[in-house]
Scaffold this active site. Structure first.
Site, PDB file in Angstrom:
ATOM      1  N   HIS A   1       8.505 -10.021  -3.166  1.00  0.00           N
ATOM      2  CA  HIS A   1       7.601 -11.171  -3.034  1.00  0.00           C
ATOM      3  C   HIS A   1       8.289 -12.446  -3.532  1.00  0.00           C
ATOM      4  CE1 HIS A   1       4.680  -7.706  -3.636  1.00  0.00           C
ATOM      5  NE2 HIS A   1       4.312  -8.175  -2.471  1.00  0.00           N
TER       6      HIS A   1
ATOM      7  N   MET B   1      -0.585  -8.534  -1.227  1.00  0.00           N
ATOM      8  CA  MET B   1      -1.674  -7.737  -1.809  1.00  0.00           C
ATOM      9  C   MET B   1      -1.478  -7.636  -3.325  1.00  0.00           C
ATOM     10  SD  MET B   1      -2.731  -4.979   1.037  1.00  0.00           S
ATOM     11  CE  MET B   1      -1.690  -3.674   0.458  1.00  0.00           C
TER      12      MET B   1
ATOM     13  N   ARG C   1      12.207  -2.509  -2.463  1.00  0.00           N
ATOM     14  CA  ARG C   1      11.144  -2.845  -3.421  1.00  0.00           C
ATOM     15  C   ARG C   1       9.794  -2.768  -2.718  1.00  0.00           C
ATOM     16  NH1 ARG C   1      13.340  -3.797  -8.682  1.00  0.00           N
ATOM     17  NH2 ARG C   1      15.350  -4.796  -8.406  1.00  0.00           N
ATOM     18  N   SER C   2       8.830  -2.206  -3.394  1.00  0.00           N
ATOM     19  CA  SER C   2       7.501  -2.036  -2.808  1.00  0.00           C
ATOM     20  C   SER C   2       6.506  -1.854  -3.945  1.00  0.00           C
ATOM     21  CB  SER C   2       7.506  -0.796  -1.905  1.00  0.00           C
ATOM     22  OG  SER C   2       6.188  -0.440  -1.545  1.00  0.00           O
ATOM     23  N   SER C   3       5.324  -2.420  -3.791  1.00  0.00           N
ATOM     24  CA  SER C   3       4.310  -2.260  -4.835  1.00  0.00           C
ATOM     25  C   SER C   3       4.002  -0.787  -5.051  1.00  0.00           C
ATOM     26  CB  SER C   3       3.033  -3.004  -4.443  1.00  0.00           C
ATOM     27  OG  SER C   3       3.331  -4.350  -4.207  1.00  0.00           O
TER      28      SER C   3
ATOM     29  N   ASP D   1      10.234  -8.373  -6.895  1.00  0.00           N
ATOM     30  CA  ASP D   1      11.317  -9.240  -6.433  1.00  0.00           C
ATOM     31  C   ASP D   1      11.294  -9.492  -4.918  1.00  0.00           C
ATOM     32  OD1 ASP D   1      12.219  -9.679  -8.935  1.00  0.00           O
ATOM     33  OD2 ASP D   1      13.971  -8.361  -8.802  1.00  0.00           O
TER      34      ASP D   1
END
Ligand SMILES: Nc1ncnc2c1ncn2[C@@H]1O[C@H](COP(=O)(O)OP(=O)(O)OP(=O)(O)O)[C@@H](O)[C@H]1O
Ligand SMILES: CC(C)(CO)[C@@H](O)C(=O)[O-]
Ligand code: BAL
Length: 305
Positions: free
Chosen positions: A34, A27, A187-189, A32
């Protein structure tokens, strides 16, 4: 790197790719985590295609669709630097010429547990767009992060149950381990929503999972209790804390399991999960206490608010 915005051009560009094609679906707001998916795809495939689409079908009415970050230029720069061959970044009208789509994928019982229970319709939306993107990109392998563990399990199940194939072979669904910040935070948007104090509070999720994993030698009840102590001490609103088997079925007394957590930190909802090795000290302790029917109608060991 070729950037494509529409399905017809995608078809032409895809037809020009030779060898094993790997796809990473995202999305956007790439980080990192991704990048690790792209690297895994590059290592295993001849060509790598990344999709960037904030899918409105998987957002509930009170969720963050409008404020979800959309830094497309940065995402294209990261993709190019990571060695991506093609980016498919459609808009909503291109993906959903008729809105809302009347026909959708039913994710089954597992899709209505955990994330599906907290976010009704979420996995119908996820699996519908994943299936559309699989048709459009025709990959031999598709890469998903273990950070979204239930999503990964459901995509595997959909590919099997609906016979999703490319060049006469089932699409290979590859799970990639969770990438974390040095603090342990996955890690997450959505981490970009976290203010200073919320960022500290968010560390409780990964800390609870680690505490649970360390205590797991004492069995499922001990693992859940240890994780729960950490969460109770933090300024977070627990949604669920659950122990399951690696396939999201019932937790075993001994052997591999998965500890999963979801919690709200301020206005931000975060999820995380970790592998745990249960036992051997648990063999004499009797069955784990389950307080909620879990995925697939089983009773995993659950601690719930
Ligand atoms: N920390 C991570 N490690 C490994 N894979 C990840 C990580 N974060 C996201 N992914 C994977 O990247 C893919 C795209 O996810 P998405 O674009 O929703 O990113 P996200 O960071 O999970 O966003 P959000 O914060 O909205 O949940 C999914 O397969 C997801 O599991
Ligand atoms: C798989 C996905 C791209 C579908 O919109 C999304 O759920 C995500 O980013 O994990
Ligand atoms: N990373 C999963 C997509 C979502 O939370 O909407």
């Amino acid at each position: 790197m070729i950037v494509v915005r529409d399905k017809d051009t995608l078809h032409k560009v895809r037809s020009g790719l030779s060898g094993v094609v790997g796809v990473v679906m995202t999305m956007g707001a790439l980080h990192d985590g991704h990048r690790a998916l792209i690297e895994a795809a590059r290592a295993q495939c001849d060509a790598v295609l990344v999709t960037i689409f904030v899918n409105p079908l998987q957002f509930g009415p009170n969720e963050d669709l409008d404020r979800y970050p959309r830094p497309l230029d940065d995402d294209l720069a990261l993709s190019e630097q990571a060695g991506v061959d093609v980016v498919f970044a459609p808009n909503e009208a291109e993906m959903y010429p008729s809105w809302p789509p009347a026909v959708r994928v039913d994710p089954g019982p597992l899709g209505r547990e955990l994330e599906g229970a907290s976010r009704p319709g979420f996995f119908d939306g996820v699996l519908t767009v994943v299936l559309k993107l699989l048709h459009l990109t025709a990959p031999h392998a598709v890469f998903f992060g273990e950070k979204d563990y239930q999503q990964l399990a459901l995509v595997r199940r959909m590919v099997r149950d609906l016979d999703v194939r490319t060049d006469a072979a089932p699409v290979r669904v590859v799970g990639v381990p969770t990438i974390r910040e040095p603090s342990g935070l996955a890690r997450s948007s959505r981490n970009s929503y976290l203010s200073g104090p919320d960022r500290d509070a968010a560390l409780a999720l990964s800390a609870a999972l680690r505490a649970g994993a360390e205590a797991a030698v004492g069995g499922p009840v001990a693992a859940l209790a240890a994780a729960r102590v950490v969460l109770d001490a933090a300024p977070v609103e627990l949604d669920y804390l659950t122990l399951t088997g690696p396939d999201l079925g019932p937790a075993p007394e001994v052997g591999p399991g998965r500890l999963l957590v979801a919690a709200r930190v301020g206005t931000t909802r975060l999820i995380d999960n970790l592998h745990v090795d249960l036992g051997p000290d648990s063999e004499s302790r009797g069955p784990a206490a389950g307080s909620k029917t879990g995925p697939g109608g089983h009773k995993p060991s659950t601690a719930q608010e």
